[in-house]
Write a protein that holds these residues in place. Sequence first.
Motif, mmCIF file in Angstrom:
data_model
loop_
_atom_site.group_PDB
_atom_site.id
_atom_site.type_symbol
_atom_site.label_atom_id
_atom_site.label_comp_id
_atom_site.label_asym_id
_atom_site.label_seq_id
_atom_site.Cartn_x
_atom_site.Cartn_y
_atom_site.Cartn_z
ATOM 1 N N GLY A 19 0.801 -1.072 -0.006
ATOM 2 C CA GLY A 19 0.027 -0.118 -0.057
ATOM 3 C C GLY A 19 0.795 1.344 -0.123
ATOM 4 O O GLY A 19 0.594 2.238 -0.831
ATOM 5 N N LEU A 20 1.735 1.144 0.904
ATOM 6 C CA LEU A 20 2.563 2.537 0.893
ATOM 7 C C LEU A 20 3.428 2.622 -0.338
ATOM 8 O O LEU A 20 3.706 3.860 -0.851
ATOM 9 N N ARG A 21 4.042 1.763 -0.857
ATOM 10 C CA ARG A 21 4.798 1.645 -2.275
ATOM 11 C C ARG A 21 3.671 2.040 -3.388
ATOM 12 O O ARG A 21 4.391 3.165 -4.280
ATOM 13 N N MET A 22 2.415 1.686 -3.537
ATOM 14 C CA MET A 22 1.562 2.118 -4.442
ATOM 15 C C MET A 22 1.303 3.751 -4.390
ATOM 16 O O MET A 22 0.995 4.370 -5.351
ATOM 17 N N LEU A 23 0.936 3.936 -3.032
ATOM 18 C CA LEU A 23 0.547 5.415 -2.513
ATOM 19 C C LEU A 23 1.768 6.446 -2.933
ATOM 20 O O LEU A 23 1.488 7.452 -3.741
ATOM 21 N N PHE B 140 -6.932 6.118 -11.348
ATOM 22 C CA PHE B 140 -7.689 7.223 -10.401
ATOM 23 C C PHE B 140 -7.249 8.499 -11.205
ATOM 24 O O PHE B 140 -6.040 8.480 -11.921
ATOM 25 N N LYS B 141 -7.722 9.537 -10.789
ATOM 26 C CA LYS B 141 -7.197 10.907 -11.240
ATOM 27 C C LYS B 141 -6.696 11.639 -10.340
ATOM 28 O O LYS B 141 -6.070 12.658 -10.429
ATOM 29 N N GLN B 142 -6.841 11.190 -9.026
ATOM 30 C CA GLN B 142 -6.396 11.956 -7.823
ATOM 31 C C GLN B 142 -6.037 10.782 -6.754
ATOM 32 O O GLN B 142 -6.677 9.583 -7.032
ATOM 33 N N VAL B 143 -5.369 10.998 -5.863
ATOM 34 C CA VAL B 143 -5.002 9.517 -5.052
ATOM 35 C C VAL B 143 -5.078 10.192 -3.547
ATOM 36 O O VAL B 143 -5.050 11.248 -3.067
ATOM 37 N N ALA B 144 -5.561 9.106 -2.870
ATOM 38 C CA ALA B 144 -5.890 9.312 -1.433
ATOM 39 C C ALA B 144 -5.175 8.187 -0.297
ATOM 40 O O ALA B 144 -5.185 7.087 -0.752
ATOM 41 N N ALA B 145 -4.628 8.546 0.533
ATOM 42 C CA ALA B 145 -3.736 7.411 1.488
ATOM 43 C C ALA B 145 -4.970 6.500 1.927
ATOM 44 O O ALA B 145 -4.397 5.232 2.206
ATOM 45 N N HIS B 146 -6.113 7.006 2.048
ATOM 46 C CA HIS B 146 -7.241 5.974 2.649
ATOM 47 C C HIS B 146 -7.358 4.858 1.780
ATOM 48 O O HIS B 146 -7.773 3.883 2.274
ATOM 49 N N LEU B 147 -6.988 4.906 0.481
ATOM 50 C CA LEU B 147 -7.250 3.869 -0.452
ATOM 51 C C LEU B 147 -6.251 2.731 -0.118
ATOM 52 O O LEU B 147 -6.305 1.621 -0.905
ATOM 53 N N PHE B 148 -5.036 3.055 0.400
ATOM 54 C CA PHE B 148 -3.996 1.988 0.682
ATOM 55 C C PHE B 148 -3.486 1.784 2.098
ATOM 56 O O PHE B 148 -2.615 0.866 2.025
ATOM 57 N N ASN C 270 -3.695 0.339 5.866
ATOM 58 C CA ASN C 270 -4.354 -0.672 6.780
ATOM 59 C C ASN C 270 -5.323 -1.779 6.114
ATOM 60 O O ASN C 270 -6.374 -1.645 6.261
ATOM 61 N N ILE C 271 -4.743 -2.295 4.816
ATOM 62 C CA ILE C 271 -5.383 -3.132 4.219
ATOM 63 C C ILE C 271 -4.522 -4.525 4.314
ATOM 64 O O ILE C 271 -3.247 -4.286 4.095
ATOM 65 N N GLU C 272 -4.964 -5.451 4.537
ATOM 66 C CA GLU C 272 -4.094 -6.820 4.368
ATOM 67 C C GLU C 272 -4.014 -7.245 2.915
ATOM 68 O O GLU C 272 -5.092 -8.002 2.096
ATOM 69 N N TRP C 273 -2.910 -6.993 2.345
ATOM 70 C CA TRP C 273 -2.549 -7.334 1.037
ATOM 71 C C TRP C 273 -2.556 -8.810 0.742
ATOM 72 O O TRP C 273 -2.107 -9.425 1.866
ATOM 73 N N SER C 274 -2.636 -9.148 -0.162
ATOM 74 C CA SER C 274 -2.482 -10.418 -0.756
ATOM 75 C C SER C 274 -3.516 -11.493 0.023
ATOM 76 O O SER C 274 -3.469 -12.530 0.304
ATOM 77 N N THR C 275 -4.636 -10.793 0.151
ATOM 78 C CA THR C 275 -5.827 -11.769 0.691
ATOM 79 C C THR C 275 -7.079 -11.494 -0.109
ATOM 80 O O THR C 275 -6.921 -10.608 -0.960
ATOM 81 N N ALA C 276 -7.995 -12.162 0.107
ATOM 82 C CA ALA C 276 -9.287 -12.140 -0.798
ATOM 83 C C ALA C 276 -10.188 -10.943 -0.689
ATOM 84 O O ALA C 276 -11.203 -10.802 -1.435
ATOM 85 N N SER C 277 -9.856 -10.124 0.375
ATOM 86 C CA SER C 277 -10.703 -8.974 0.866
ATOM 87 C C SER C 277 -10.190 -7.666 -0.033
ATOM 88 O O SER C 277 -10.797 -6.819 0.124
ATOM 89 N N VAL C 278 -9.138 -7.614 -0.720
ATOM 90 C CA VAL C 278 -8.357 -6.379 -0.848
ATOM 91 C C VAL C 278 -9.309 -5.582 -1.992
ATOM 92 O O VAL C 278 -9.651 -4.301 -1.778
ATOM 93 N N ALA C 279 -9.886 -6.105 -2.973
ATOM 94 C CA ALA C 279 -10.642 -5.413 -3.874
ATOM 95 C C ALA C 279 -12.090 -4.871 -3.287
ATOM 96 O O ALA C 279 -12.556 -3.674 -3.401
ATOM 97 N N LYS C 280 -12.565 -5.689 -2.285
ATOM 98 C CA LYS C 280 -13.916 -5.283 -1.472
ATOM 99 C C LYS C 280 -13.593 -4.211 -0.739
ATOM 100 O O LYS C 280 -14.251 -3.129 -0.704
ATOM 101 N N VAL C 281 -12.471 -4.354 0.108
ATOM 102 C CA VAL C 281 -12.379 -3.295 1.026
ATOM 103 C C VAL C 281 -12.099 -1.768 0.132
ATOM 104 O O VAL C 281 -12.431 -0.845 0.680
ATOM 105 N N THR C 282 -11.234 -1.973 -0.841
ATOM 106 C CA THR C 282 -10.749 -0.605 -1.547
ATOM 107 C C THR C 282 -12.021 0.021 -2.101
ATOM 108 O O THR C 282 -12.213 0.978 -2.086
ATOM 109 N N GLN C 283 -13.058 -0.977 -2.812
ATOM 110 C CA GLN C 283 -14.441 -0.606 -3.010
ATOM 111 C C GLN C 283 -15.192 0.244 -1.904
ATOM 112 O O GLN C 283 -15.665 1.323 -2.175
ATOM 113 N N GLN C 284 -14.971 -0.099 -0.753
ATOM 114 C CA GLN C 284 -15.542 0.309 0.547
ATOM 115 C C GLN C 284 -15.044 1.659 0.621
ATOM 116 O O GLN C 284 -15.816 2.657 0.930
ATOM 117 N N ARG C 285 -13.606 1.778 0.473
ATOM 118 C CA ARG C 285 -12.994 2.974 0.788
ATOM 119 C C ARG C 285 -13.409 4.134 -0.337
ATOM 120 O O ARG C 285 -13.447 5.225 0.082
#
Length: 212
Positions: free
Chosen positions: A89-93, A153-161, A163-178
């Motif tokens: 998350g930090l690397r992508m942000l 995206f066209k702008q970036v927010a730290a909230h998207l990246f 406190n996410i458990e990367w490499s798990t089955a919830s990543v896309a769902k949690v990101t959509q919630q964010r």
Amino acid sequence: MNQNQQTCIILFAKFPAQGMAKTRLQPALGIEGAAQMARRLLLHSIEQAVATGFTIELCVSPAPTDPCWQALGLPESLHWSAQVDGDLGLRMLTASQHALQPIELKNFKKVLLIGTDCPSLTATRMRQAAQQLEAQDSVMIPAFDGGYVLFGFKQVAAHLFSNIEWSTASVAKVTQQRLAELSWSVALLAPLPDIDEPEDLQYLPNGWLDGY
């Protein structure tokens, strides 16, 4: 600045070192075979990204100055950066923030984040994703395993990246919630398969398993 120049694809990659690359594929392909597959996935991903006509930034580990990268003969058109220390998350942000900074020589309006694990992520699909950002705040191509193979995206927010458990089955769902919490619209495109486990090998393009 034309449409192609306004879009930056940031491709996150690790060098396909034998014994360290695609280790979960080793039971099916062996140590050498897994490294060869990692290399092929990397080169294919770069080829497809370059074919979009967008600016391509290869965000790598180890750093671009490491001599290992010289052995791959990659296109000279690539821009290079080093992955920062920290979780995915930090690397992508960090990479996204740098790409969207409004400086004179780098005034990107759209960023697409991708990896090297999805050979189905073609140049056409990347261009379709970028097109979605004309009307939407963000775009995502989910992965079959619950992650995502492209996030734009066209702008970036730290909230998207954060406190996410990367490499798990919830990543896309949690990101959509964010995204919903930020009140950002999102275009969800058809899911695609990552190649991580032996059972994923069925999704490789024809001929890729020849010789293994």
